[in-house]
Design an enzyme around this catalytic site. Structure first.
Site, mmCIF file in Angstrom:
data_model
loop_
_atom_site.group_PDB
_atom_site.id
_atom_site.type_symbol
_atom_site.label_atom_id
_atom_site.label_comp_id
_atom_site.label_asym_id
_atom_site.label_seq_id
_atom_site.Cartn_x
_atom_site.Cartn_y
_atom_site.Cartn_z
ATOM 1 C CB ALA A 26 -22.966 -54.693 31.415
ATOM 2 C CG HIS A 40 -20.218 -49.028 36.445
ATOM 3 N ND1 HIS A 40 -20.208 -50.474 35.490
ATOM 4 C CD2 HIS A 40 -21.019 -48.482 35.843
ATOM 5 C CE1 HIS A 40 -20.912 -50.151 34.120
ATOM 6 N NE2 HIS A 40 -21.307 -48.909 34.085
ATOM 7 C CB SER A 44 -21.466 -52.317 29.626
ATOM 8 O OG SER A 44 -21.208 -51.435 30.906
ATOM 9 C CD GLU A 76 -11.725 -37.031 34.987
ATOM 10 O OE1 GLU A 76 -11.312 -37.418 35.120
ATOM 11 O OE2 GLU A 76 -11.929 -35.769 36.060
ATOM 12 C CD GLN A 79 -28.025 -43.712 27.403
ATOM 13 O OE1 GLN A 79 -28.542 -43.383 28.322
ATOM 14 N NE2 GLN A 79 -26.292 -43.813 26.982
HETATM 15 P P1 AMP Z 1 -22.048 -46.570 31.422
HETATM 16 O O1 AMP Z 1 -23.078 -48.278 32.706
HETATM 17 O O2 AMP Z 1 -21.446 -47.171 30.883
HETATM 18 O O3 AMP Z 1 -23.772 -45.593 30.699
HETATM 19 O O4 AMP Z 1 -21.895 -45.341 32.680
HETATM 20 C C1 AMP Z 1 -22.142 -45.337 34.059
HETATM 21 C C2 AMP Z 1 -21.359 -44.387 34.254
HETATM 22 O O5 AMP Z 1 -19.857 -44.909 34.527
HETATM 23 C C3 AMP Z 1 -21.132 -43.177 33.782
HETATM 24 O O6 AMP Z 1 -21.136 -42.055 34.618
HETATM 25 C C4 AMP Z 1 -19.716 -43.455 33.515
HETATM 26 O O7 AMP Z 1 -19.174 -42.049 33.065
HETATM 27 C C5 AMP Z 1 -19.081 -44.285 34.200
HETATM 28 N N1 AMP Z 1 -18.100 -45.495 33.813
HETATM 29 C C6 AMP Z 1 -17.692 -46.025 33.007
HETATM 30 N N2 AMP Z 1 -17.124 -47.321 32.640
HETATM 31 C C7 AMP Z 1 -16.139 -46.028 33.607
HETATM 32 C C8 AMP Z 1 -15.360 -46.448 34.057
HETATM 33 N N3 AMP Z 1 -13.810 -47.014 33.273
HETATM 34 N N4 AMP Z 1 -13.684 -45.272 35.040
HETATM 35 C C9 AMP Z 1 -14.490 -44.570 35.690
HETATM 36 N N5 AMP Z 1 -16.232 -44.107 35.329
HETATM 37 C C10 AMP Z 1 -16.856 -45.686 34.746
#
Ligand code: AMP
Length: 293
Positions: A42, A47, A196, A158, A71
């Site tokens: 997503a 990302h 997402s 972060e 998780q």
């Molecule tokens: P997720 O798909 O939500 O597990 O996120 C995958 C990676 O993308 C993780 O390292 C998150 O911290 C990073 N991420 C998600 N949203 C953001 C954002 N708005 N800015 C920077 N990195 C993000």
């Protein structure tokens, strides 16, 4: 097992550990450096900024898409978590990603799987309080992903700051030979941190969500000016309630180095600090954080 194959989007897709390793090993045999960006799909610009970071830090960038069942607690949103693979692959191709690793749950957790990784202290507090299973699931899957891909550098946002520190500690403690890099939070125009889960928000909820970053940036500014943590956070909580959020999970000031809780008095001005927040809007949980100073 099929080797990595080109998708309609043009990006190579590996669906097995072997296909991933064959591609990465071939690059490494040519002396190329490999960056890795784990995601749950997503995808949004947050990302993609990690992929861009990877492109700048290495010769090849791999992104994984895997909605990790370990998780999610039973009451959480595993089954409804957005899954948009075709669009994700197109976005990865546009961002210059070299390979998408998209394993099935059975490839990641075959029958008989029984090992878990836990990072004891950093997993407590903040999101670890309301989601006690969460960081164990994250550490376990990221440990596996790093062992599967064997990248030179892995990039994490972060946005999930506690997760970044948990993973950095885990890689250090388990001697996984990889650099763990943190990348800044990417925000919507109105300041809402991209996520997402923002897709769950109804229009009125989305308008409320936009107010969250102002609360924590104001708190961070006041803390940097030397105000007492206790009163700044009390005002922040009142502002969150007044903005229409359903509930506050936490609003805290912590060390950016090891997440030690700070306050109640003014910050010492030496320890790098961050303001951390988690709230609910309806059934959607949002997190954000902001550096002090
Ligand atoms: P997720 O798909 O939500 O597990 O996120 C995958 C990676 O993308 C993780 O390292 C998150 O911290 C990073 N991420 C998600 N949203 C953001 C954002 N708005 N800015 C920077 N990195 C993000």
């Amino acid at each position: 097992m099929a080797p990595a194959q080109a998708s309609n989007s043009g990006v190579l897709v590996a669906r097995s550990i072997k296909a991933l390793r064959d591609a990465v090993d071939a690059w490494k045999a040519n002396g190329q450096r490999v960056a890795f960006v784990p995601t749950m799909g997503a995808l949004h610009r947050g990302h993609l900024s990690l992929v861009e970071y990877g492109n700048a830090a290495a010769d090849r960038t791999v992104a994984s898409i895997f909605v990790n069942p370990k998780q999610f607690a039973a009451h959480e949103d595993l089954s409804s978590y957005p899954r948009t693979e075709a669009r994700d692959l197109e976005l990865l191709a546009t961002a210059g990603c070299d390979l998408a690793y998209v394993p099935e749950p059975a490839e990641m957790y075959p029958p008989g799987f029984q090992t878990s990784v836990s990072v004891a202290e950093l997993s407590q507090g903040l999101c670890g309080t309301t989601r006690p299973h969460f960081f164990g699931g994250v550490a376990t899957v990221v440990c596996k992903l790093l062992n599967q891909c064997r990248p030179d550098v892995a990039i994490f946002g972060e946005k999930d700051y506690q997760q970044l520190l948990v993973i950095r500690r885990m890689a250090r403690d388990l001697d996984i030979d990889v650099e763990i890099a943190g990348a800044p939070i990417v925000r919507e125009e109105d300041g809402l941190a991209m996520s997402s889960r923002n897709a769950y928000l109804a229009k009125d909820e989305r308008a409320i969500a936009a107010k969250l970053n102002a609360v924590i940036s104001t708190a961070a500014k006041r803390l940097a000016a030397g105000e007492r943590v206790l009163s700044v956070l009390a005002d922040g909580k009142a502002a969150i309630a007044a903005a229409g959020f359903s509930s506050i999970d936490y609003l805290e000031a912590r060390s950016a180095l090891d997440l030690t809780l700070l306050g109640p008095g003014p910050l010492d001005g030496k320890t790098p600090a961050r303001v951390f927040v988690a709230v609910m809007i309806g059934r959607t949980r949002l997190i954000d954080n902001w550096p002090v100073g």
